[in-house]
Design a protein around this motif. Structure first.
Motif, PDB file in Angstrom:
ATOM      1  N   ILE A   1       0.847  -1.148   0.099  1.00 44.73           N
ATOM      2  CA  ILE A   1      -0.241  -0.361   0.395  1.00 44.73           C
ATOM      3  C   ILE A   1       1.008   0.788  -0.035  1.00 44.73           C
TER       4      ILE A   1
ATOM      5  N   VAL B   1       1.974   1.453  -3.511  1.00 41.03           N
ATOM      6  CA  VAL B   1       0.906   2.571  -4.301  1.00 41.03           C
ATOM      7  C   VAL B   1       0.884   4.007  -4.489  1.00 41.03           C
ATOM      8  N   VAL B   2       0.383   4.284  -2.497  1.00 40.81           N
ATOM      9  CA  VAL B   2       0.770   5.285  -2.362  1.00 40.81           C
ATOM     10  C   VAL B   2       1.261   6.179  -3.187  1.00 40.81           C
TER      11      VAL B   2
ATOM     12  N   PHE C   1       1.078   6.688  -6.948  1.00 42.11           N
ATOM     13  CA  PHE C   1      -0.095   7.419  -6.894  1.00 42.11           C
ATOM     14  C   PHE C   1       0.919   8.950  -7.236  1.00 42.11           C
ATOM     15  N   HIS C   2       1.601   9.438  -5.608  1.00 42.95           N
ATOM     16  CA  HIS C   2       1.415  11.189  -5.471  1.00 42.95           C
ATOM     17  C   HIS C   2       2.417  11.329  -6.519  1.00 42.95           C
TER      18      HIS C   2
ATOM     19  N   LYS D   1      -8.103  19.955   4.147  1.00 46.24           N
ATOM     20  CA  LYS D   1      -7.992  20.218   4.760  1.00 46.24           C
ATOM     21  C   LYS D   1      -7.185  20.239   5.270  1.00 46.24           C
TER      22      LYS D   1
ATOM     23  N   ALA E   1      -3.027   3.776 -11.855  1.00 52.02           N
ATOM     24  CA  ALA E   1      -4.146   3.536 -11.017  1.00 52.02           C
ATOM     25  C   ALA E   1      -5.459   3.197 -11.790  1.00 52.02           C
TER      26      ALA E   1
ATOM     27  N   LEU F   1     -10.368  -2.895  -0.929  1.00 49.05           N
ATOM     28  CA  LEU F   1     -10.672  -1.481  -0.652  1.00 49.05           C
ATOM     29  C   LEU F   1     -11.646  -0.942   0.576  1.00 49.05           C
TER      30      LEU F   1
ATOM     31  N   MET G   1     -11.478  -2.140   3.586  1.00 48.11           N
ATOM     32  CA  MET G   1     -10.547  -1.981   4.417  1.00 48.11           C
ATOM     33  C   MET G   1     -11.259   0.291   4.875  1.00 48.11           C
ATOM     34  N   LEU G   2     -11.808   0.900   3.796  1.00 45.55           N
ATOM     35  CA  LEU G   2     -12.388   1.913   4.062  1.00 45.55           C
ATOM     36  C   LEU G   2     -13.740   1.905   5.105  1.00 45.55           C
TER      37      LEU G   2
ATOM     38  N   LEU H   1     -11.397   4.375  -5.391  1.00 44.20           N
ATOM     39  CA  LEU H   1     -11.327   3.771  -3.713  1.00 44.20           C
ATOM     40  C   LEU H   1      -9.541   3.986  -3.262  1.00 44.20           C
ATOM     41  N   ILE H   2      -9.169   3.434  -4.392  1.00 42.33           N
ATOM     42  CA  ILE H   2      -7.214   3.811  -4.264  1.00 42.33           C
ATOM     43  C   ILE H   2      -7.249   5.335  -4.069  1.00 42.33           C
ATOM     44  N   GLY H   3      -7.863   5.715  -4.707  1.00 44.66           N
ATOM     45  CA  GLY H   3      -7.615   7.759  -3.974  1.00 44.66           C
ATOM     46  C   GLY H   3      -7.979   8.130  -3.169  1.00 44.66           C
ATOM     47  N   GLU H   4      -9.077   7.421  -2.259  1.00 44.98           N
ATOM     48  CA  GLU H   4      -9.263   7.516  -1.218  1.00 44.98           C
ATOM     49  C   GLU H   4      -8.143   6.942  -0.024  1.00 44.98           C
ATOM     50  N   VAL H   5      -8.401   5.382  -0.465  1.00 46.84           N
ATOM     51  CA  VAL H   5      -7.116   4.899   0.439  1.00 46.84           C
ATOM     52  C   VAL H   5      -5.462   6.002   0.267  1.00 46.84           C
ATOM     53  N   VAL H   6      -5.891   6.249  -0.808  1.00 47.53           N
ATOM     54  CA  VAL H   6      -4.355   7.443  -0.559  1.00 47.53           C
ATOM     55  C   VAL H   6      -4.765   8.826   0.404  1.00 47.53           C
TER      56      VAL H   6
ATOM     57  N   ARG I   1      -6.147   9.079   2.581  1.00 45.08           N
ATOM     58  CA  ARG I   1      -6.084   8.823   4.822  1.00 45.08           C
ATOM     59  C   ARG I   1      -4.563   8.060   4.774  1.00 45.08           C
ATOM     60  N   PHE I   2      -3.722   7.365   4.013  1.00 43.19           N
ATOM     61  CA  PHE I   2      -2.786   6.859   4.157  1.00 43.19           C
ATOM     62  C   PHE I   2      -1.900   7.789   4.560  1.00 43.19           C
ATOM     63  N   HIS I   3      -2.008   9.008   3.874  1.00 42.19           N
ATOM     64  CA  HIS I   3      -1.320  10.516   3.587  1.00 42.19           C
ATOM     65  C   HIS I   3      -1.755  11.276   4.701  1.00 42.19           C
ATOM     66  N   GLU I   4      -2.954  11.225   4.984  1.00 41.87           N
ATOM     67  CA  GLU I   4      -3.445  11.857   6.333  1.00 41.87           C
ATOM     68  C   GLU I   4      -2.952  11.528   7.582  1.00 41.87           C
TER      69      GLU I   4
END
Lengths: 149, 149
Positions: free
Chosen positions: A24, A27-28, A31-32, A70, A123, A142, A145-146, B23-28, B30-33
């Motif tokens: 993960i 992937v993060v 993606f960034h 945020k 993605a 996913l 997880m969410l 979903l991947i966008g959301e995971v990304v 949240r992970f960053h947060e």
DNA sequence: CCTGAATATTTCAGGTTGTCAAACAACCGG
DNA sequence: CCGGTTGTTTGACAACCTGAAATATTCAGG
């Protein structure tokens, strides 16, 4: 023996969980990278791209933009300033409340956002390499997880 | 008829692919947060936390740090400066090449990094809500995504 | 109606991240 | 030894981000 989920205690994660966490993270990171690169292709920063994408869905008051991104409202001021200077966004008065200014994407702003969305390959491309079954499994995992939080 | 993956063309993605991307966008996000929050708990910025975590695995020359973090070496100088000022990192001369300076985590740095890693709950806690089968499926799908590129 | 609290936005000061160009030291091949 | 390359730093600059203060407007009570 199939029964009890083998207690993936979050304090003593099993190797499988550790590997998934590692994956993960990768992937993060990718993606960034991809997002920043796509933004840069359009001479936008990541923050500008995110804000513009939001406004592309619907106009929003500065306050709500800050909530969505945020960050502090004072920060949004600067980002909108720069986008407005390039004609991608404009501030409109809110007839119902003269305190609020509604930021909205211009036609050009929407055009740029669409182009940006299309150049966002990660993605999407790698997903094409997965079978339908794998994509369904990925979706379910996913979602789990969410939702679990 | 099982054969051809139902062509999830990256220009005309099917609804399933679109949902997974979402979903991947959301995971990304949240992970960053979560990462930034965990870093902030230790009075670190995200960049400082990433660099410290890297050094916690092994000491690295400034040049390689820049490569790992995908930024310019001149940028690394500043981040290491701040971490060094707090005693979490130190610069050591490289006996083999007097041009290079090797950055290494101090004992205190390693302690902070460990604490930080433990407070990183997202991507681990929600994983606990998945069955072993789901975690395996997730692992395989993520591997596929990362390998496919 | 008027006053005071609350809200929306901006401005300002200050810190961090990031880039690029230039300086500097040290390495290395010829 | 010399010239080109490499590793690090410095300086100038832009963007992002926060927090506090200033401004304008709304709104609830007296």
């Amino acid at each position: 023996m199939v029964s009890t989920t083998p207690t993936p205690d979050s304090r003593h994660p099993d190797p499988l969980t550790l590997e998934v966490v590692e994956l993960i993270g990768e992937v993060v990171a990718r993606f960034h990278e991809d997002y920043e690169a796509a933004a840069a292709e359009h001479s936008l920063t990541g923050a500008q791209a995110r804000l513009l994408s939001l406004l592309c869905l619907e106009p929003l008051p500065m306050r709500r933009l800050a909530q969505r991104l945020k960050c502090e409202p004072s920060n949004v001021t600067g980002i909108v300033d720069r986008l407005e200077a390039r004609g991608l966004v404009e501030r409109q008065p809110d007839p119902a409340d003269r305190r609020v200014k509604v930021a909205a994407a211009t036609g050009e702003g929407r055009r740029v956002a669409r182009s940006l969305r299309e150049s966002l390959r990660f993605a999407r491309e790698p997903l094409a390499g997965l079978s339908e079954g794998e994509r369904v499994a990925l979706r379910d995992a996913l979602r789990g997880m969410l939702g679990a939080v």
